[in-house]
Design a protein around this motif. Sequence first.
Motif, PDB file in Angstrom:
ATOM      1  N   ASN A   1      68.140  11.475  29.756  1.00  0.00           N
ATOM      2  CA  ASN A   1      67.532  11.762  31.049  1.00  0.00           C
ATOM      3  C   ASN A   1      68.342  12.805  31.809  1.00  0.00           C
ATOM      4  O   ASN A   1      69.556  12.713  31.939  1.00  0.00           O
ATOM      5  CB  ASN A   1      67.379  10.487  31.877  1.00  0.00           C
ATOM      6  CG  ASN A   1      68.649   9.662  31.934  1.00  0.00           C
ATOM      7  OD1 ASN A   1      69.457   9.709  31.024  1.00  0.00           O
ATOM      8  ND2 ASN A   1      68.813   8.902  32.998  1.00  0.00           N
TER       9      ASN A   1
ATOM     10  N   THR B   1      60.995  14.973  33.014  1.00  0.00           N
ATOM     11  CA  THR B   1      60.582  14.631  31.653  1.00  0.00           C
ATOM     12  C   THR B   1      60.616  15.855  30.746  1.00  0.00           C
ATOM     13  O   THR B   1      61.137  15.801  29.623  1.00  0.00           O
ATOM     14  CB  THR B   1      59.170  14.020  31.661  1.00  0.00           C
ATOM     15  OG1 THR B   1      59.173  12.820  32.446  1.00  0.00           O
ATOM     16  CG2 THR B   1      58.712  13.690  30.249  1.00  0.00           C
TER      17      THR B   1
ATOM     18  N   SER C   1      64.334  17.020  30.298  1.00  0.00           N
ATOM     19  CA  SER C   1      65.063  16.102  29.421  1.00  0.00           C
ATOM     20  C   SER C   1      64.621  16.271  27.971  1.00  0.00           C
ATOM     21  O   SER C   1      65.439  16.270  27.048  1.00  0.00           O
ATOM     22  CB  SER C   1      64.838  14.657  29.877  1.00  0.00           C
ATOM     23  OG  SER C   1      65.296  14.461  31.202  1.00  0.00           O
ATOM     24  N   THR C   2      63.315  16.414  27.765  1.00  0.00           N
ATOM     25  CA  THR C   2      62.791  16.616  26.411  1.00  0.00           C
ATOM     26  C   THR C   2      63.317  17.914  25.814  1.00  0.00           C
ATOM     27  O   THR C   2      63.706  17.968  24.640  1.00  0.00           O
ATOM     28  CB  THR C   2      61.255  16.630  26.431  1.00  0.00           C
ATOM     29  OG1 THR C   2      60.770  15.385  26.945  1.00  0.00           O
ATOM     30  CG2 THR C   2      60.692  16.854  25.032  1.00  0.00           C
TER      31      THR C   2
ATOM     32  N   ASP D   1      55.947  10.815  27.266  1.00  0.00           N
ATOM     33  CA  ASP D   1      56.400   9.526  27.796  1.00  0.00           C
ATOM     34  C   ASP D   1      57.462   8.954  26.864  1.00  0.00           C
ATOM     35  O   ASP D   1      57.206   8.028  26.102  1.00  0.00           O
ATOM     36  CB  ASP D   1      55.217   8.567  27.920  1.00  0.00           C
ATOM     37  CG  ASP D   1      55.594   7.281  28.643  1.00  0.00           C
ATOM     38  OD1 ASP D   1      56.627   7.269  29.337  1.00  0.00           O
ATOM     39  OD2 ASP D   1      54.853   6.290  28.500  1.00  0.00           O
TER      40      ASP D   1
ATOM     41  N   TRP E   1      65.864   7.042  28.243  1.00  0.00           N
ATOM     42  CA  TRP E   1      66.176   7.081  29.675  1.00  0.00           C
ATOM     43  C   TRP E   1      67.387   6.242  30.047  1.00  0.00           C
ATOM     44  O   TRP E   1      67.640   6.006  31.228  1.00  0.00           O
ATOM     45  CB  TRP E   1      64.963   6.609  30.473  1.00  0.00           C
ATOM     46  CG  TRP E   1      63.773   7.491  30.288  1.00  0.00           C
ATOM     47  CD1 TRP E   1      62.678   7.239  29.516  1.00  0.00           C
ATOM     48  CD2 TRP E   1      63.568   8.784  30.860  1.00  0.00           C
ATOM     49  NE1 TRP E   1      61.800   8.290  29.575  1.00  0.00           N
ATOM     50  CE2 TRP E   1      62.317   9.257  30.393  1.00  0.00           C
ATOM     51  CE3 TRP E   1      64.315   9.590  31.725  1.00  0.00           C
ATOM     52  CZ2 TRP E   1      61.802  10.493  30.761  1.00  0.00           C
ATOM     53  CZ3 TRP E   1      63.809  10.821  32.094  1.00  0.00           C
ATOM     54  CH2 TRP E   1      62.563  11.269  31.615  1.00  0.00           C
TER      55      TRP E   1
ATOM     56  N   ARG F   1      61.727   9.211  34.751  1.00  0.00           N
ATOM     57  CA  ARG F   1      60.561   9.330  33.877  1.00  0.00           C
ATOM     58  C   ARG F   1      59.279   9.508  34.682  1.00  0.00           C
ATOM     59  O   ARG F   1      58.231   9.837  34.120  1.00  0.00           O
ATOM     60  CB  ARG F   1      60.457   8.107  32.972  1.00  0.00           C
ATOM     61  CG  ARG F   1      60.078   6.823  33.672  1.00  0.00           C
ATOM     62  CD  ARG F   1      60.280   5.598  32.790  1.00  0.00           C
ATOM     63  NE  ARG F   1      59.758   5.772  31.452  1.00  0.00           N
ATOM     64  CZ  ARG F   1      60.113   5.006  30.413  1.00  0.00           C
ATOM     65  NH1 ARG F   1      60.999   4.039  30.564  1.00  0.00           N
ATOM     66  NH2 ARG F   1      59.589   5.202  29.229  1.00  0.00           N
TER      67      ARG F   1
ATOM     68  N   ASP G   1      57.469  14.802  36.254  1.00  0.00           N
ATOM     69  CA  ASP G   1      57.077  15.679  35.150  1.00  0.00           C
ATOM     70  C   ASP G   1      58.172  16.686  34.828  1.00  0.00           C
ATOM     71  O   ASP G   1      58.449  16.976  33.660  1.00  0.00           O
ATOM     72  CB  ASP G   1      55.782  16.421  35.499  1.00  0.00           C
ATOM     73  CG  ASP G   1      54.559  15.519  35.463  1.00  0.00           C
ATOM     74  OD1 ASP G   1      54.612  14.471  34.791  1.00  0.00           O
ATOM     75  OD2 ASP G   1      53.551  15.864  36.110  1.00  0.00           O
TER      76      ASP G   1
END
Length: 303
Positions: free
Chosen positions: A84, A101, A104-105, A65, A71, A95, A98
């Motif tokens: 993002n 997220t 992006s991570t 998160d 973001w 966000r 899943d």
Amino acid sequence: MKIILCLITLLLFPIHVYAETDIDAERMALYKKTEAVTFLPWHYLAAVDEYERQINDKDTLISLDPPDWFWQGTEDGLSMKGWNRDGDGDGKGSRDSDEDTLYSTAKYLTSNGLSRQDIKIALWNYYEREVTVQSIMNNAKLYETFQTLNLDQHAFPVPLSSNYSYNNTWGDGRGYGGARIHEGTDIFADYSTPVYATTYGVVEMKGWNKYGGWRIGIRDPYNTYHYFAHLSGYPEDLEIGSIVEPGQQIGSVGSTGYGPKGTSGKFPPHLHYGMYKDNGKTEWAHNPYSYLTQWERKKQPAS
């Protein structure tokens, strides 16, 4: 009072009992899908996700998160100003997705490159906390080594067939080194009784301490640090950074400590076993007694 403390400990730190489940398979599928398009090995994503699951108590499919700054973007959610990215193909970076997220991570973690050091630098820039970075990197090693998300098995720290005894002495006073309380459970056993790793984990600390004598510290995948003290010795091949699994011998019972390096015999031989939980900001001791009684009732893994 001690019974109440044990119940509180179990509520705050529940003992995981799941086997390989559908949710493990779903998570693994998402990690590997992200790996395929970003080239970030899945075990890094799994390690970050599990760390976030522990500190945020967010047991959802994906627990990552990222904060608001991550973001930042335009109305469609896509912007090079933030991190993002669109991972699910709907044209937006959200966000609430899943796949977005994770994608992006992964892009953030590989922003410096794909080497282990590059990823470690990205983690430091994100968390700015050495314990956190080391914990995530260690977890990545565990997932890479065992190729599974199910690393929740445990073992009692001495052979169940050995001559041992223990009681709930959490919070009792200790005199050596000034007024302090007992942050663990003492398991009394004969000299040289094997001491086992209680969990999957990575050795974070090994060596002498004037209180604990020869001791070793292992951090598990769920952000708990396991402390073994007053040992008489270690296996020759066990070093800081070594990967261990439940039931693996990591030392032997002794009576070292309470003095300069090499001090021994100031108390009966025993293993001091402690557990310390990290919440992403600080680390604190909690009572291991209820965990030990649980593990004692289970079949001992082969050493």
